[in-house]
Design a protein around this motif. Sequence first.
Motif, PDB file in Angstrom:
ATOM      1  N   MET A 253       2.065  -4.847  -4.493  1.00 46.43           N
ATOM      2  CA  MET A 253       1.509  -3.935  -3.563  1.00 46.43           C
ATOM      3  C   MET A 253      -0.002  -3.614  -4.236  1.00 46.43           C
ATOM      4  SD  MET A 253       4.066  -0.830  -2.758  1.00 46.43           S
ATOM      5  CE  MET A 253       4.349  -0.400  -4.434  1.00 46.43           C
ATOM      6  N   THR A 254      -0.956  -3.659  -3.319  1.00 42.67           N
ATOM      7  CA  THR A 254      -2.531  -3.744  -3.712  1.00 42.67           C
ATOM      8  C   THR A 254      -3.220  -2.591  -3.180  1.00 42.67           C
ATOM      9  OG1 THR A 254      -2.449  -6.119  -4.171  1.00 42.67           O
ATOM     10  CG2 THR A 254      -4.562  -4.947  -3.822  1.00 42.67           C
ATOM     11  N   PHE A 255      -3.884  -1.725  -3.758  1.00 41.92           N
ATOM     12  CA  PHE A 255      -4.533  -0.762  -3.282  1.00 41.92           C
ATOM     13  C   PHE A 255      -6.107  -0.839  -3.756  1.00 41.92           C
ATOM     14  CE2 PHE A 255      -0.262   0.893  -4.173  1.00 41.92           C
ATOM     15  CZ  PHE A 255       0.065   1.402  -2.778  1.00 41.92           C
ATOM     16  N   GLU A 256      -6.928  -1.277  -2.597  1.00 37.27           N
ATOM     17  CA  GLU A 256      -8.249  -1.912  -3.179  1.00 37.27           C
ATOM     18  C   GLU A 256      -9.397  -1.359  -2.362  1.00 37.27           C
ATOM     19  OE1 GLU A 256     -10.242  -6.178  -3.969  1.00 37.27           O
ATOM     20  OE2 GLU A 256      -8.289  -6.155  -2.811  1.00 37.27           O
ATOM     21  N   ASN A 257     -10.372  -1.126  -3.313  1.00 36.13           N
ATOM     22  CA  ASN A 257     -11.640  -0.562  -2.511  1.00 36.13           C
ATOM     23  C   ASN A 257     -11.374   0.707  -1.764  1.00 36.13           C
ATOM     24  OD1 ASN A 257     -12.968  -2.666  -3.257  1.00 36.13           O
ATOM     25  ND2 ASN A 257     -12.887  -3.873  -1.282  1.00 36.13           N
ATOM     26  N   ILE A 258     -10.974   1.924  -2.356  1.00 38.76           N
ATOM     27  CA  ILE A 258     -10.485   3.115  -1.940  1.00 38.76           C
ATOM     28  C   ILE A 258     -11.751   4.326  -2.394  1.00 38.76           C
ATOM     29  CG2 ILE A 258      -8.839   4.826  -1.532  1.00 38.76           C
ATOM     30  CD1 ILE A 258      -8.019   2.178  -0.701  1.00 38.76           C
ATOM     31  N   VAL A 259     -12.181   4.878  -1.650  1.00 41.36           N
ATOM     32  CA  VAL A 259     -12.976   5.837  -2.065  1.00 41.36           C
ATOM     33  C   VAL A 259     -12.518   7.274  -1.654  1.00 41.36           C
ATOM     34  CG1 VAL A 259     -15.276   6.866  -1.348  1.00 41.36           C
ATOM     35  CG2 VAL A 259     -15.196   4.659  -1.275  1.00 41.36           C
ATOM     36  N   MET A 260     -12.623   8.260  -3.055  1.00 34.79           N
ATOM     37  CA  MET A 260     -11.954   9.393  -2.954  1.00 34.79           C
ATOM     38  C   MET A 260     -12.925  10.550  -3.045  1.00 34.79           C
ATOM     39  SD  MET A 260      -8.654   8.673  -3.461  1.00 34.79           S
ATOM     40  CE  MET A 260      -7.513   7.297  -3.734  1.00 34.79           C
ATOM     41  N   ASN A 261     -12.946  11.427  -1.971  1.00 41.91           N
ATOM     42  CA  ASN A 261     -14.057  12.524  -1.957  1.00 41.91           C
ATOM     43  C   ASN A 261     -13.347  13.696  -2.205  1.00 41.91           C
ATOM     44  OD1 ASN A 261     -16.308  10.871  -1.182  1.00 41.91           O
ATOM     45  ND2 ASN A 261     -15.143  10.338   0.578  1.00 41.91           N
ATOM     46  N   ASN A 262     -13.472  14.247  -3.349  1.00 41.50           N
ATOM     47  CA  ASN A 262     -12.699  15.664  -3.630  1.00 41.50           C
ATOM     48  C   ASN A 262     -11.464  15.637  -3.440  1.00 41.50           C
ATOM     49  OD1 ASN A 262     -12.630  18.289  -4.339  1.00 41.50           O
ATOM     50  ND2 ASN A 262     -13.372  19.264  -2.617  1.00 41.50           N
ATOM     51  N   SER A 285      15.194   8.285 -10.931  1.00 41.48           N
ATOM     52  CA  SER A 285      15.182   7.374  -9.732  1.00 41.48           C
ATOM     53  C   SER A 285      15.514   5.889 -10.101  1.00 41.48           C
ATOM     54  CB  SER A 285      13.862   7.340  -9.197  1.00 41.48           C
ATOM     55  OG  SER A 285      13.602   6.427  -8.237  1.00 41.48           O
ATOM     56  N   ARG A 286      16.302   5.294  -9.010  1.00 37.89           N
ATOM     57  CA  ARG A 286      16.756   3.900  -9.285  1.00 37.89           C
ATOM     58  C   ARG A 286      15.976   2.912  -8.554  1.00 37.89           C
ATOM     59  NH1 ARG A 286      22.881   3.643  -8.132  1.00 37.89           N
ATOM     60  NH2 ARG A 286      22.632   1.663  -9.103  1.00 37.89           N
ATOM     61  N   VAL A 287      14.871   3.582  -7.911  1.00 40.62           N
ATOM     62  CA  VAL A 287      13.817   2.592  -7.423  1.00 40.62           C
ATOM     63  C   VAL A 287      12.744   1.961  -8.368  1.00 40.62           C
ATOM     64  CG1 VAL A 287      12.069   2.347  -5.622  1.00 40.62           C
ATOM     65  CG2 VAL A 287      13.915   4.080  -5.245  1.00 40.62           C
ATOM     66  N   LYS A 288      13.023   0.547  -8.276  1.00 32.16           N
ATOM     67  CA  LYS A 288      12.097  -0.297  -9.283  1.00 32.16           C
ATOM     68  C   LYS A 288      10.871  -0.422  -8.651  1.00 32.16           C
ATOM     69  CE  LYS A 288      11.978  -4.526 -11.821  1.00 32.16           C
ATOM     70  NZ  LYS A 288      12.691  -5.966 -12.348  1.00 32.16           N
ATOM     71  N   LEU A 289       9.777   0.146  -9.448  1.00 31.61           N
ATOM     72  CA  LEU A 289       8.363  -0.249  -9.108  1.00 31.61           C
ATOM     73  C   LEU A 289       7.893  -1.343  -9.865  1.00 31.61           C
ATOM     74  CD1 LEU A 289       7.021   3.286  -8.568  1.00 31.61           C
ATOM     75  CD2 LEU A 289       8.123   2.006  -6.862  1.00 31.61           C
ATOM     76  N   SER A 290       7.120  -2.246  -9.524  1.00 29.44           N
ATOM     77  CA  SER A 290       6.789  -3.451 -10.067  1.00 29.44           C
ATOM     78  C   SER A 290       5.566  -4.273  -9.335  1.00 29.44           C
ATOM     79  CB  SER A 290       7.737  -4.299 -10.685  1.00 29.44           C
ATOM     80  OG  SER A 290       8.133  -5.066  -9.420  1.00 29.44           O
ATOM     81  N   ASP A 291       4.576  -4.653 -10.207  1.00 26.30           N
ATOM     82  CA  ASP A 291       3.655  -5.626  -9.525  1.00 26.30           C
ATOM     83  C   ASP A 291       2.580  -4.578  -8.625  1.00 26.30           C
ATOM     84  OD1 ASP A 291       4.135  -8.206 -10.846  1.00 26.30           O
ATOM     85  OD2 ASP A 291       5.994  -8.127  -9.843  1.00 26.30           O
ATOM     86  N   ILE A 292       2.127  -3.771  -9.096  1.00 30.10           N
ATOM     87  CA  ILE A 292       1.208  -2.725  -8.417  1.00 30.10           C
ATOM     88  C   ILE A 292      -0.106  -2.853  -8.835  1.00 30.10           C
ATOM     89  CG2 ILE A 292       0.848  -0.294  -7.506  1.00 30.10           C
ATOM     90  CD1 ILE A 292       4.111  -0.072  -8.090  1.00 30.10           C
ATOM     91  N   ASN A 293      -1.314  -3.074  -7.911  1.00 32.67           N
ATOM     92  CA  ASN A 293      -2.451  -3.179  -8.406  1.00 32.67           C
ATOM     93  C   ASN A 293      -3.325  -2.072  -7.703  1.00 32.67           C
ATOM     94  OD1 ASN A 293      -2.630  -6.279  -9.541  1.00 32.67           O
ATOM     95  ND2 ASN A 293      -1.384  -6.108  -7.908  1.00 32.67           N
ATOM     96  N   PHE A 294      -4.233  -1.266  -8.701  1.00 35.93           N
ATOM     97  CA  PHE A 294      -5.079  -0.266  -8.106  1.00 35.93           C
ATOM     98  C   PHE A 294      -6.444  -0.894  -8.524  1.00 35.93           C
ATOM     99  CE2 PHE A 294      -1.229   1.970  -9.150  1.00 35.93           C
ATOM    100  CZ  PHE A 294      -1.295   2.715  -7.987  1.00 35.93           C
ATOM    101  N   LYS A 295      -7.357  -1.240  -7.491  1.00 36.72           N
ATOM    102  CA  LYS A 295      -8.727  -2.094  -7.744  1.00 36.72           C
ATOM    103  C   LYS A 295      -9.783  -1.358  -7.310  1.00 36.72           C
ATOM    104  CE  LYS A 295      -6.505  -6.650  -7.728  1.00 36.72           C
ATOM    105  NZ  LYS A 295      -6.587  -8.046  -7.265  1.00 36.72           N
TER     106      LYS A 295
END
Length: 360
Positions: A253-262, A285-295
């Motif tokens: 999963m990739t989250f990229e170019n996100i602007v946060m305002n307050n 939790s038994r949900v495996k989270l892997s290969d996650i990118n915040f850019k």
Amino acid sequence: MIDKMFLLLLIVLSFDGSGIGKTVANWGSGSTSGGGGGGGGGGIRGPLHSKHKGSSFTAIFNVKSFGAQANGHMDDTRGYLKATTHLSRYGSSAGWVEFGWVEGLTLTGGGIFDGQGATAWPYNKCTTNSSCNLLPTNAKNFKGSGINIFAPANSPNTDGIHIERSSSVYFSRSLIGTGDDCISIGQGNSQVTVTSISCGPGHGISVGSLGRYPNEGDVRGLVVRDCNMTGTTNGIRIKTWPNSPGQSAATNMTFENIVMNNVTNPIIIDQAYCPFASCTSLAPSRVKLSDINFKNIRGTSSSAVAVTLECSKGIPCQNIYLEDVHLDLMLSGNKQATSSCRNVRVKYIGTQIPPPCVFN
């Protein structure tokens, strides 16, 4: 100029022996000559359904029945479809506007679907009832753009767009303000792309919640890019339940170019998610989270902890990347936002504000 009559909603279904329908829907297409106000009003007396298998079905709705004039002067390009507030008319399982067993649906043009949701909000118990009914949500090869969705910030459980058990889904160029997640990515999804979404008010863009029910599917191949969050209670959030009845995964999963305002909780992974007043389970939790990118996540945080990565102690997060994150604390004076991490090893690249977590 010859006056034109237009259809508020035209649905033409022709089914072959396989039960797959070919559908075309035009929402307020075309216009009369001249400008000005107008458009249809009122509502259809009951749900619109297109859910047929192995048969032919045609439904035509004339805008003249909903207030359109077609007189050469009024602009009737924008249809207005209002839901009935008589909840008994929907039956035990019917939706309002529902399409099923169809292939090749195209819905174009401008218009308004007014769900009149405030009438139903008192009956929504999902915030307090752990066994509320699930909605039917699945699609393949879906594209949606230019969709504006609005509900008050205090409206309960009003996700703007919920995607579940779907593949090859693309949403873009939309404005969403609501009382819950602007977009939520549920279980069983693959190859979902979300771009150029403006979110607020709402709970941000969320993956999950995951791990609540048995036999949930994995989430793979999610891209969220070029989005804006304004005044939301979360920014980008991944949430999974403790004590999962089965094992599943959310990966790539990739989250990229996100602007946060307050934004409160601009980046948050919460693997102990539980929205109820009392949550007694201590099982991880038994949900495996892997290969996650915040850019390239940037903007301002209204909470002191701008980056929260709270992963499962049973299955710690793997391959979490934070690249060029710059989140200043809103109205901070000289204070700086902080990070909080548990059961995770993070790989940092480039700018990191707040500073990275310190692992002992």
